[in-house]
Design an enzyme around this catalytic site. Structure first.
Site, PDB file in Angstrom:
ATOM      1  N   ASP A 275       6.195 -23.379  25.973  1.00 15.01           N
ATOM      2  CA  ASP A 275       6.142 -22.239  25.283  1.00 15.01           C
ATOM      3  C   ASP A 275       6.267 -21.136  26.282  1.00 15.01           C
ATOM      4  OD1 ASP A 275       6.193 -19.807  23.310  1.00 15.01           O
ATOM      5  OD2 ASP A 275       5.189 -21.020  21.864  1.00 15.01           O
TER       6      ASP A 275
ATOM      7  N   ASP B  57      12.919 -20.850  15.497  1.00 16.46           N
ATOM      8  CA  ASP B  57      13.641 -19.608  15.085  1.00 16.46           C
ATOM      9  C   ASP B  57      14.902 -20.120  14.233  1.00 16.46           C
ATOM     10  OD1 ASP B  57      14.962 -17.236  14.788  1.00 16.46           O
ATOM     11  OD2 ASP B  57      14.855 -16.525  16.731  1.00 16.46           O
TER      12      ASP B  57
ATOM     13  N   LYS C 255      21.454 -15.097  10.881  1.00 16.93           N
ATOM     14  CA  LYS C 255      22.877 -14.560  10.680  1.00 16.93           C
ATOM     15  C   LYS C 255      23.949 -15.364  11.502  1.00 16.93           C
ATOM     16  CE  LYS C 255      21.289  -9.777  10.950  1.00 16.93           C
ATOM     17  NZ  LYS C 255      21.068  -8.483  11.623  1.00 16.93           N
TER      18      LYS C 255
ATOM     19  N   THR D 295      -0.263 -25.389   8.669  1.00 16.68           N
ATOM     20  CA  THR D 295      -0.722 -24.158   9.394  1.00 16.68           C
ATOM     21  C   THR D 295      -0.648 -22.740   8.388  1.00 16.68           C
ATOM     22  OG1 THR D 295       1.658 -23.294   9.842  1.00 16.68           O
ATOM     23  CG2 THR D 295       0.520 -24.880  11.288  1.00 16.68           C
ATOM     24  N   ARG D 296      -1.333 -21.826   8.740  1.00 18.29           N
ATOM     25  CA  ARG D 296      -1.449 -20.798   8.006  1.00 18.29           C
ATOM     26  C   ARG D 296      -0.197 -19.924   7.792  1.00 18.29           C
ATOM     27  NH1 ARG D 296      -2.519 -15.980  11.377  1.00 18.29           N
ATOM     28  NH2 ARG D 296      -2.965 -16.506  13.476  1.00 18.29           N
TER      29      ARG D 296
END
Length: 350
Positions: free
Chosen positions: A206, A256, A260, A329-330
């Site tokens: 990351d 991600d 669009k 996950t939250r």
């Protein structure tokens, strides 16, 4: 979790250049949100953000931006302000020299580490690549706890993706099988998977500085020694720093979705990306993707199914149930509460 990483296409680069994934106003089920632990005092990361070109409306990118990445104030403007004159009053050669000095200062700042001995601000800056990336920078803050973890643990458990060497994963992980995870957000799920399976090494990639510090801190607190945190562009890692057939799997959770149409080229899971992934995976290694964005799930399924080096493990050729080892996950829970449907895809390298 965030995803970095990292479309390796060769189209012209966007104006901005580094970071990971984004989350919507009605977000997909993850995204990296700075997790400030009780008692931690936020510390502003000392690097300002790059301008972001064509960022999706309503999206907040999930990786950090560094103040050093922002262009320095125009030296011509600074000079004009100090002298009471305007930029137009300066001779052309003097104005050009001042601008050149300004850009040189900005370049030097981009190369300075955010924390001494910690992740580099621009680990592969020498590449100067112009290509579309699937990640965007964002401004972020680092808590005192995250900063302490970076300063204490990065020299042992961290590495920069600089494209200058091939990693010896056997040495790095003590002979454990290694899974590459691209984009881990704040690292909660990664830390849990590492603790649940200490016999598997996780190379977690990351560019989000708070997330890097948070994951290091969580792994240390759990006593996990099977996590290594890589800082930088996963495309460079895959292309230049991993030996053939060195990985036992790949995880890309909640990248991600770039919803669009004009941004679809930025999505991580593309044929060109899989071309980079296939050679570094061992035969039978699993590529595990998860997303709560239905159109992106459909594209993932289409792209993976069409690639000759991967085979769907689902008998019906569709999506797979969520494996027990992937934590809920939250962020995923928040998406489910909003009616999002999460799809897992598990494909074996053939």
């Amino acid at each position: 979790m965030s995803e970095q990483p990292l479309n390796p296409t060769t189209a012209p680069a966007p104006v901005s250049g580094t970071a990971d994934e984004a989350t919507t106003a009605d977000p997909p089920a993850t995204g990296s949100v700075t997790d400030t632990h009780a008692g931690d005092t936020p510390v502003t990361d000392t690097h300002a953000p790059d301008p972001v070109a064509e960022a999706p409306a309503g999206y907040t990118p999930v990786t950090d931006t560094h103040a050093a990445d922002a262009p320095a104030a125009d030296a011509t403007t600074v000079h004009a302000s100090a002298t009471g004159s305007t930029a137009a009053d300066l001779p052309a050669d003097e104005a050009a020299a001042l601008r050149a000095a300004s850009f040189e200062r900005a370049r030097r700042l981009r190369q300075e580490p955010r924390f001494p001995g910690g992740p580099a601000a621009d680990p592969a800056g020498s590449h100067h690549e112009r290509r579309i990336r699937s990640f965007q920078p964002r401004r972020s803050r680092v808590t005192t706890g995250q900063q302490e973890a970076l300063e204490r643990l990065w020299p042992t458990w961290g590495l920069d993706i600089d494209g200058k060497r091939v990693l010896d994963l056997d040495q790095l992980f003590g002979g454990l099988p290694v899974i590459l995870e691209i984009g881990f957000g704040m690292g909660e799920a990664t830390a849990q998977m590492a603790a649940d399976d200490p016999g598997t090494g996780i190379l977690a990639v990351d560019v989000h500085t708070p997330g890097q510090g948070n994951l290091l801190g969580l792994a240390d607190k759990a006593g996990s020694t099977n996590v290594r945190v890589a800082n930088g562009d996963a495309v460079i890692l895959l292309r230049e720093m991993l030996a053939p057939e060195s990985l036992d799997g790949l995880r890309v959770y909640f990248p991600d979705p770039w919803p669009k149409a004009r941004h679809h080229k930025r999505r991580l899971i593309q044929p060109e990306f899989l071309d980079l992934v296939a050679p570094v995976l061992k035969p039978g290694a699993i590529v595990h993707c998860a997303t709560d964005w239905e159109p992106y799930a459909e594209q993932m399924l289409e792209v993976l199914t069409a690639h000759p080096r991967f085979e769907n493990t689902a008998a019906d050729g569709g999506y797979a149930p969520r494996p027990a080892f992937r934590p809920l996950t939250r962020f995923e829970g928040q998406g489910l509460d909003k009616g999002h449907v999460v799809h897992d895809l598990l494909f074996a390298r053939v």
